[in-house]
Design a protein around this motif. Structure first.
Motif, PDB file in Angstrom:
ATOM      1  N   GLY A  93       0.806  -1.218   0.000  1.00 52.90           N
ATOM      2  CA  GLY A  93       0.000   0.000   0.000  1.00 52.90           C
ATOM      3  C   GLY A  93       0.838   1.266   0.000  1.00 52.90           C
ATOM      4  N   PHE A  94       1.994   1.229   0.658  1.00 51.08           N
ATOM      5  CA  PHE A  94       2.879   2.396   0.684  1.00 51.08           C
ATOM      6  C   PHE A  94       3.388   2.734  -0.714  1.00 51.08           C
ATOM      7  CE2 PHE A  94       3.125   1.399   5.203  1.00 51.08           C
ATOM      8  CZ  PHE A  94       3.141   2.665   5.771  1.00 51.08           C
ATOM      9  N   THR A  95       3.663   1.713  -1.521  1.00 54.15           N
ATOM     10  CA  THR A  95       4.130   1.982  -2.881  1.00 54.15           C
ATOM     11  C   THR A  95       2.975   2.383  -3.787  1.00 54.15           C
ATOM     12  OG1 THR A  95       4.015  -0.365  -3.481  1.00 54.15           O
ATOM     13  CG2 THR A  95       6.130   0.453  -2.695  1.00 54.15           C
ATOM     14  N   LYS A  96       1.810   1.764  -3.600  1.00 56.54           N
ATOM     15  CA  LYS A  96       0.654   2.095  -4.448  1.00 56.54           C
ATOM     16  C   LYS A  96       0.158   3.517  -4.236  1.00 56.54           C
ATOM     17  CE  LYS A  96      -1.089  -2.353  -5.576  1.00 56.54           C
ATOM     18  NZ  LYS A  96      -1.971  -2.746  -6.615  1.00 56.54           N
ATOM     19  N   CYS A  97       0.215   3.999  -3.000  1.00 57.15           N
ATOM     20  CA  CYS A  97      -0.265   5.364  -2.750  1.00 57.15           C
ATOM     21  C   CYS A  97       0.814   6.410  -3.009  1.00 57.15           C
ATOM     22  CB  CYS A  97      -0.801   5.488  -1.324  1.00 57.15           C
ATOM     23  SG  CYS A  97       0.449   5.578  -0.044  1.00 57.15           S
ATOM     24  N   GLY A  98       2.037   5.959  -3.323  1.00 53.22           N
ATOM     25  CA  GLY A  98       3.098   6.900  -3.683  1.00 53.22           C
ATOM     26  C   GLY A  98       3.963   7.370  -2.532  1.00 53.22           C
ATOM     27  N   MET A  99       3.751   6.815  -1.333  1.00 53.81           N
ATOM     28  CA  MET A  99       4.620   7.202  -0.206  1.00 53.81           C
ATOM     29  C   MET A  99       6.044   6.711  -0.408  1.00 53.81           C
ATOM     30  SD  MET A  99       2.568   6.741   3.335  1.00 53.81           S
ATOM     31  CE  MET A  99       3.790   7.338   4.473  1.00 53.81           C
TER      32      MET A  99
END
Length: 61
Positions: A24-30
Motif C-alpha cells: 500500500g505504501f508503494t501504491k499510494c506513492g509514499m
C-alpha cells in the motif's frame, strides 16, 4: 504526498497483512517501487545498516 526517497520499508513477506500493508505504501506513492524489501531477501546494503539487537522484538512475560 511526497514520495520518500532513499527509504526502505523492511517487511515480513510470509505475513499476508505485512505484504498487503507494505504494498500500500508503494501504491499510494509514499514509497517508490524499490521502497520496500522483504526481510528474507534483504540486500547486503540494507543488512549492514540494521542494528539487529535494537530491532529484535522484546516479549514481556
Amino acid at each position: 504526498m511526497k514520495t520518500l526517497k532513499n527509504h526502505t520499508l523492511i517487511y515480513d513477506n510470509e505475513c499476508p497483512m505485512c505484504n498487503l500493508y507494505s504494498k500500500g505504501f508503494t501504491k499510494c506513492g509514499m514509497l517508490d517501487e524499490d521502497g520496500r524489501e522483504a526481510f528474507t531477501e534483504i540486500t547486503l546494503r540494507n543488512k549492514i545498516l540494521i542494528d539487529f539487537n535494537r530491532a529484535k522484538m522484546k516479549l514481556l512475560w
